[in-house]
Scaffold this active site. Structure first.
Site, PDB file in Angstrom:
ATOM      1  N   ARG A  52       0.862  -1.288  -0.023  1.00 44.13           N
ATOM      2  CA  ARG A  52      -0.185   0.178   0.057  1.00 44.13           C
ATOM      3  C   ARG A  52       0.840   1.384  -0.031  1.00 44.13           C
ATOM      4  O   ARG A  52       0.714   2.376  -0.617  1.00 44.13           O
ATOM      5  CB  ARG A  52      -0.982  -0.060   1.183  1.00 44.13           C
ATOM      6  CG  ARG A  52      -1.988   1.248   1.111  1.00 44.13           C
ATOM      7  CD  ARG A  52      -3.094   0.930   2.172  1.00 44.13           C
ATOM      8  NE  ARG A  52      -2.631   1.179   3.388  1.00 44.13           N
ATOM      9  CZ  ARG A  52      -3.246   0.797   4.617  1.00 44.13           C
ATOM     10  NH1 ARG A  52      -4.434   0.519   4.635  1.00 44.13           N
ATOM     11  NH2 ARG A  52      -2.708   1.054   5.796  1.00 44.13           N
ATOM     12  N   LYS A 151      -2.783   6.808   1.129  1.00 45.00           N
ATOM     13  CA  LYS A 151      -2.659   7.405   2.653  1.00 45.00           C
ATOM     14  C   LYS A 151      -1.392   8.370   2.795  1.00 45.00           C
ATOM     15  O   LYS A 151      -0.206   8.042   3.025  1.00 45.00           O
ATOM     16  CB  LYS A 151      -2.028   6.034   3.490  1.00 45.00           C
ATOM     17  CG  LYS A 151      -2.308   6.173   4.788  1.00 45.00           C
ATOM     18  CD  LYS A 151      -2.489   4.816   5.611  1.00 45.00           C
ATOM     19  CE  LYS A 151      -2.336   4.676   6.981  1.00 45.00           C
ATOM     20  NZ  LYS A 151      -3.202   5.287   7.612  1.00 45.00           N
ATOM     21  N   GLU A 184     -16.195   6.066   5.716  1.00 44.13           N
ATOM     22  CA  GLU A 184     -15.358   5.332   6.595  1.00 44.13           C
ATOM     23  C   GLU A 184     -15.266   6.539   7.837  1.00 44.13           C
ATOM     24  O   GLU A 184     -16.007   7.441   7.606  1.00 44.13           O
ATOM     25  CB  GLU A 184     -13.706   5.353   5.954  1.00 44.13           C
ATOM     26  CG  GLU A 184     -12.990   6.457   5.699  1.00 44.13           C
ATOM     27  CD  GLU A 184     -11.574   6.374   5.214  1.00 44.13           C
ATOM     28  OE1 GLU A 184     -10.862   5.351   5.146  1.00 44.13           O
ATOM     29  OE2 GLU A 184     -11.087   7.434   4.941  1.00 44.13           O
TER      30      GLU A 184
HETATM   31  N1  PXG Z   1      -9.175   4.702   7.013  1.00 43.20           N
HETATM   32  C1  PXG Z   1      -8.196   5.686   7.317  1.00 43.20           C
HETATM   33  C2  PXG Z   1      -8.394   7.167   6.995  1.00 43.20           C
HETATM   34  C3  PXG Z   1      -7.184   5.283   7.978  1.00 43.20           C
HETATM   35  O1  PXG Z   1      -6.093   6.329   8.336  1.00 43.20           O
HETATM   36  C4  PXG Z   1      -7.939   3.186   8.131  1.00 43.20           C
HETATM   37  C5  PXG Z   1      -9.013   3.297   7.472  1.00 43.20           C
HETATM   38  C6  PXG Z   1      -7.682   1.735   8.619  1.00 43.20           C
HETATM   39  O2  PXG Z   1      -6.775   1.072   7.633  1.00 43.20           O
HETATM   40  P1  PXG Z   1      -6.005  -0.214   8.127  1.00 43.20           P
HETATM   41  O3  PXG Z   1      -4.943  -0.552   7.225  1.00 43.20           O
HETATM   42  O4  PXG Z   1      -5.103   0.434   9.534  1.00 43.20           O
HETATM   43  O5  PXG Z   1      -6.757  -1.157   8.650  1.00 43.20           O
HETATM   44  C7  PXG Z   1      -6.941   3.930   8.495  1.00 43.20           C
HETATM   45  C8  PXG Z   1      -5.661   3.655   8.944  1.00 43.20           C
HETATM   46  C9  PXG Z   1      -4.384   6.032  14.661  1.00 43.20           C
HETATM   47  C10 PXG Z   1      -3.917   5.237  13.397  1.00 43.20           C
HETATM   48  O6  PXG Z   1      -3.632   6.435  15.337  1.00 43.20           O
HETATM   49  C11 PXG Z   1      -4.876   5.088  12.483  1.00 43.20           C
HETATM   50  C12 PXG Z   1      -4.685   4.386  11.125  1.00 43.20           C
HETATM   51  C13 PXG Z   1      -3.444   3.751  11.216  1.00 43.20           C
HETATM   52  C14 PXG Z   1      -2.773   3.593  12.315  1.00 43.20           C
HETATM   53  C15 PXG Z   1      -2.972   4.435  13.666  1.00 43.20           C
HETATM   54  O7  PXG Z   1      -5.441   6.729  14.691  1.00 43.20           O
HETATM   55  N2  PXG Z   1      -5.414   4.548  10.185  1.00 43.20           N
END
Ligand code: PXG
Length: 287
Positions: A52, A151, A184
């Site tokens: 990713r 991201k 989301e």
């Molecule tokens: N949507 C967004 C906008 C994100 O930033 C996810 C979905 C979930 O994706 P993953 O691949 O992690 O299942 C994310 C990921 C935090 C934090 O500290 C947030 C994410 C990753 C790591 C830490 O809130 N978001």
């Protein structure tokens, strides 16, 4: 204990891990990142996160200054240098040092930072009780603006939704897209359960292609559950039997109230609980 941080080509002491004020990651949010968990000394789904990261970088024409193999080795070296059994890795690629103009091609070398640290999680009690959330009025980025699948280091779209949540004294907000469908949460993907069927918005609805989401879909299917990717509206969230979020930091967490409507019986439901347990076991290599 002071951390060891990977800066570009090797590990340095935390005190020396500094970024130039001319780095376009700072000046413009020009860069990409990943957040990855370490469970029981293993880096969780590293290949998917690396993939990713490279795709995000390709989408914004950013060069990752290492091969995938070198990057994987650098991640492992950073985890080992900090002796972490459980923790969190933040992998960052910035456009690098340039001048004060926008032109990214004036930046000679991309910057690479890897931080491995412990992680602050939601308290266990919140997993038992479930979260309250609100619908954000800030919509998710239009796909022809900055694709939500990138991201990127520019998280202001999600931060504005997070501010709406905090202003309402709840920890998370649900974001909708420009067509009114659920995209989301500010940092997590969204699932519902209705009449026994699990639903989640397709990626085209404007969510990040979450790695936790993908794992949870697979675990649910292994349990014989039907998972349908389809557009969801605010109404669908208001009337579903169960609502839960998935993400690297939150893992699987139930939502029990949205916009002052109680979901189900006001407690995380059976499907949410089952998937949380399955996820924990999978992450810690117990199944
Ligand atoms: N949507 C967004 C906008 C994100 O930033 C996810 C979905 C979930 O994706 P993953 O691949 O992690 O299942 C994310 C990921 C935090 C934090 O500290 C947030 C994410 C990753 C790591 C830490 O809130 N978001």
């Amino acid at each position: 204990m002071a951390l060891k941080i990977w800066m570009n080509t090797g590990l340095v002491d935390e005190a020396e891990a500094k970024v130039s004020v001319f780095d376009h990651g700072l000046l413009y949010g020009d860069g990409v990142f990943e957040g990855i968990r370490i469970y029981s000394s293993r880096v969780f789904e590293l290949d998917a996160h690396i993939k990713r990261l490279y795709e995000s970088a390709r989408a914004i024409r950013l060069v990752v200054p290492m091969s995938r193999e070198e990057l994987v080795a650098a991640v492992h070296a950073t985890v080992q240098a900090n002796a972490l059994e459980d923790g969190y890795i933040r992998l960052i690629v910035t456009r690098g040092v340039g001048d004060l103009g926008l032109n990214p091609f004036e930046c000679r070398d991309s910057g690479l930072i890897i931080i491995a640290d412990t992680i602050q999680l939601y308290p266990e009690e919140l997993y038992e009780k479930g979260l309250s959330v609100v619908s954000a009025t800030t919509i998710r980025n239009h796909p022809l603006a900055l694709s939500p699948q990138v991201k990127s280091l520019n998280y202001l779209n999600n931060i504005l939704a997070k501010i709406e949540a905090l202003d309402n004294n709840v920890p998370e907000a649900i974001m909708y897209n420009h067509e009114g469908y659920v995209a989301e949460a500010s940092g997590d993907n969204v699932f519902t359960v209705r009449n026994g069927v699990i639903h989640t918005p397709p990626t085209e609805a404007g969510g990040l292609e979450g790695i936790t989401r993908q794992v949870v879909i697979r675990l649910a299917q292994e349990e014989g559950r039907t998972v349908v990717e389809k557009n969801l509206t605010r109404y669908d969230l208001h009337v579903c039997d169960e609502l839960f979020l998935t993400g690297t930091a939150a893992e699987v967490i139930g939502i029990v109230e949205i916009d002052k409507r109680v979901i189900g019986d006001g407690k995380p439901g059976p499907v949410t609980r089952l998937l949380r347990e399955k996820f924990e076991n999978y992450a810690r290599g117990k199944n």
